[in-house]
Design an enzyme around this catalytic site. Structure first.
Site, PDB file in Angstrom:
ATOM      1  N   ASN A  86       0.874  -1.171   0.000  1.00  0.00           N
ATOM      2  CA  ASN A  86       0.000   0.000   0.000  1.00  0.00           C
ATOM      3  C   ASN A  86       0.910   1.219   0.000  1.00  0.00           C
ATOM      4  O   ASN A  86       1.570   1.517   1.006  1.00  0.00           O
ATOM      5  CB  ASN A  86      -0.907  -0.004   1.232  1.00  0.00           C
ATOM      6  CG  ASN A  86      -1.824   1.208   1.286  1.00  0.00           C
ATOM      7  OD1 ASN A  86      -1.444   2.307   0.888  1.00  0.00           O
ATOM      8  ND2 ASN A  86      -3.022   1.038   1.808  1.00  0.00           N
ATOM      9  N   GLU A 107      -4.008   1.804  -2.873  1.00  0.00           N
ATOM     10  CA  GLU A 107      -4.134   3.245  -2.614  1.00  0.00           C
ATOM     11  C   GLU A 107      -3.308   4.061  -3.605  1.00  0.00           C
ATOM     12  O   GLU A 107      -2.490   4.892  -3.228  1.00  0.00           O
ATOM     13  CB  GLU A 107      -3.765   3.595  -1.167  1.00  0.00           C
ATOM     14  CG  GLU A 107      -4.925   3.434  -0.200  1.00  0.00           C
ATOM     15  CD  GLU A 107      -4.798   4.286   1.050  1.00  0.00           C
ATOM     16  OE1 GLU A 107      -5.388   5.378   1.064  1.00  0.00           O
ATOM     17  OE2 GLU A 107      -4.122   3.853   1.994  1.00  0.00           O
ATOM     18  N   ASP A 164      -3.900  -4.936   1.172  1.00  0.00           N
ATOM     19  CA  ASP A 164      -4.142  -4.301   2.463  1.00  0.00           C
ATOM     20  C   ASP A 164      -5.531  -4.736   2.923  1.00  0.00           C
ATOM     21  O   ASP A 164      -6.543  -4.264   2.416  1.00  0.00           O
ATOM     22  CB  ASP A 164      -4.067  -2.777   2.311  1.00  0.00           C
ATOM     23  CG  ASP A 164      -4.411  -2.035   3.594  1.00  0.00           C
ATOM     24  OD1 ASP A 164      -4.722  -2.685   4.613  1.00  0.00           O
ATOM     25  OD2 ASP A 164      -4.401  -0.790   3.572  1.00  0.00           O
ATOM     26  N   ASN A 222      -6.800  -4.431   6.002  1.00  0.00           N
ATOM     27  CA  ASN A 222      -7.368  -3.627   7.087  1.00  0.00           C
ATOM     28  C   ASN A 222      -7.973  -4.500   8.193  1.00  0.00           C
ATOM     29  O   ASN A 222      -8.988  -4.154   8.800  1.00  0.00           O
ATOM     30  CB  ASN A 222      -8.400  -2.633   6.549  1.00  0.00           C
ATOM     31  CG  ASN A 222      -7.751  -1.333   6.089  1.00  0.00           C
ATOM     32  OD1 ASN A 222      -6.930  -0.753   6.796  1.00  0.00           O
ATOM     33  ND2 ASN A 222      -8.098  -0.892   4.898  1.00  0.00           N
ATOM     34  N   ASP A 264      -1.438  -6.125   6.261  1.00  0.00           N
ATOM     35  CA  ASP A 264      -1.144  -6.430   4.862  1.00  0.00           C
ATOM     36  C   ASP A 264      -0.782  -7.907   4.775  1.00  0.00           C
ATOM     37  O   ASP A 264       0.163  -8.361   5.438  1.00  0.00           O
ATOM     38  CB  ASP A 264       0.010  -5.561   4.361  1.00  0.00           C
ATOM     39  CG  ASP A 264      -0.289  -4.077   4.514  1.00  0.00           C
ATOM     40  OD1 ASP A 264      -0.847  -3.495   3.571  1.00  0.00           O
ATOM     41  OD2 ASP A 264       0.006  -3.517   5.586  1.00  0.00           O
ATOM     42  N   ASP A 274       2.867   4.738   4.941  1.00  0.00           N
ATOM     43  CA  ASP A 274       2.746   4.212   6.297  1.00  0.00           C
ATOM     44  C   ASP A 274       2.728   2.683   6.325  1.00  0.00           C
ATOM     45  O   ASP A 274       2.724   2.079   7.392  1.00  0.00           O
ATOM     46  CB  ASP A 274       1.503   4.779   7.017  1.00  0.00           C
ATOM     47  CG  ASP A 274       0.263   4.814   6.156  1.00  0.00           C
ATOM     48  OD1 ASP A 274       0.328   4.438   4.969  1.00  0.00           O
ATOM     49  OD2 ASP A 274      -0.800   5.229   6.666  1.00  0.00           O
ATOM     50  N   HIS A 275       2.744   2.058   5.140  1.00  0.00           N
ATOM     51  CA  HIS A 275       2.813   0.596   5.030  1.00  0.00           C
ATOM     52  C   HIS A 275       4.183   0.166   4.501  1.00  0.00           C
ATOM     53  O   HIS A 275       4.839   0.917   3.766  1.00  0.00           O
ATOM     54  CB  HIS A 275       1.767   0.072   4.045  1.00  0.00           C
ATOM     55  CG  HIS A 275       0.355   0.288   4.472  1.00  0.00           C
ATOM     56  ND1 HIS A 275      -0.448  -0.729   4.929  1.00  0.00           N
ATOM     57  CD2 HIS A 275      -0.414   1.405   4.484  1.00  0.00           C
ATOM     58  CE1 HIS A 275      -1.656  -0.250   5.206  1.00  0.00           C
ATOM     59  NE2 HIS A 275      -1.654   1.044   4.939  1.00  0.00           N
TER      60      HIS A 275
END
Length: 261
Positions: free
Chosen positions: A7, A34, A149, A151, A220, A249-250
């Site tokens: 991501n 994303e 991802d 979530n 992930d 941030d991933h």
């Protein structure tokens, strides 16, 4: 054969990161989430110059997924069949390999915001639809990889604070039951096929020194169909790009799959 998911939290902002990472890690397939860009803005020519074909399902400002592959792809599908959705969250393609066709399903799963919200209900409906669609995909494609991802932090060990965050988003019983239901289809969490370091996470909040304090989540994932399990040689989280300037941030997650020839 190496297959990765990442991501990137805006491909516009992180394109150079992707190119630099691919130079250091020339994986066969890279699935991105994303993108936050429409299809016409996707850098097809730049990635082709790096050796990768791309199947893209973009969306302006939000969401967006893509599959990059060194090998040709066919039978590209976008979004969940039979589920009406105006968000670009799923793309699937078949990649030709020396061992035969491999179905790649790349998903940017719904965040869900918080239990009790409309967005959480959307997530529950989306997950149900995904599972039923995957059932048919797996029947048609025995060798299948579902990655992206999710979530969802599937277990307490996938969260930096499983007690304090219990039943909050990513940690709810409902989300975890949906993750288990995916496994019950005949999918296996490749990361957990191997002994892994404690507190292995793939996402860290930008705030409150999340990465520096390892206040992260493992959300992930790379799931493989059961026929592929004997070919799985390893699965790791590559934390290196999270240390770069202005990172996503991933972090990427990488599956090492024996060609099975």
């Amino acid at each position: 054969m190496k297959i990765a998911t990442w991501n990137v939290n805006s491909l516009t902002a992180r394109l150079q990161h992707v190119l630099d990472w691919l130079i250091a890690n020339p994986v066969d397939v890279l699935c991105l989430q994303e993108l936050k860009m429409s299809d016409d803005k996707f850098p097809l020519d730049v990635l082709k110059s790096a050796g990768y074909e791309a199947a893209v399902f973009g969306q302006k400002t939000y969401n967006g997924v893509a599959i990059l592959s060194l090998a040709p792809m066919r039978d590209v599908a976008r979004n969940i069949g039979g589920f009406t959705d105006d968000q670009s969250r799923v793309i699937a393609a078949t990649v030709e390999t020396p061992a035969g066709p491999l179905r790649i399903v790349n998903g940017y799963f719904v965040n869900g915001q918080a239990p009790g919200t409309d967005k959480f209900e959307y997530k529950m409906g989306w997950l149900r639809a995904l599972r039923e669609w995957l059932r048919a995909e797996m029947a048609a494609h025995p060798n299948l990889v579902l990655l992206g991802d999710f979530n969802i932090a599937p277990e307490d060990r996938d969260s930096f604070d499983p007690v304090g965050l219990a039943e909050t988003i990513h940690h709810t019983t409902e989300e975890r039951e949906h993750f288990k239901a995916l496994l019950q289809l005949g999918l296996v969490d490749s990361f957990r096929l191997f002994e892994q370091p404690e507190k292995s996470f793939s996402w860290w909040d930008y705030r409150m020194l999340g990465y520096q304090k390892n206040r992260g989540l493992r959300i992930d994932h790379i799931l493989v169909s059961e026929p592929l399990v004997p070919r799985v040689k390893g699965c790791i989280i590559d934390r290196v790009p999270r240390k770069w300037e202005k990172p996503s941030d991933h972090a990427p997650v990488v599956l090492d799959l024996d060609q099975g020839i």
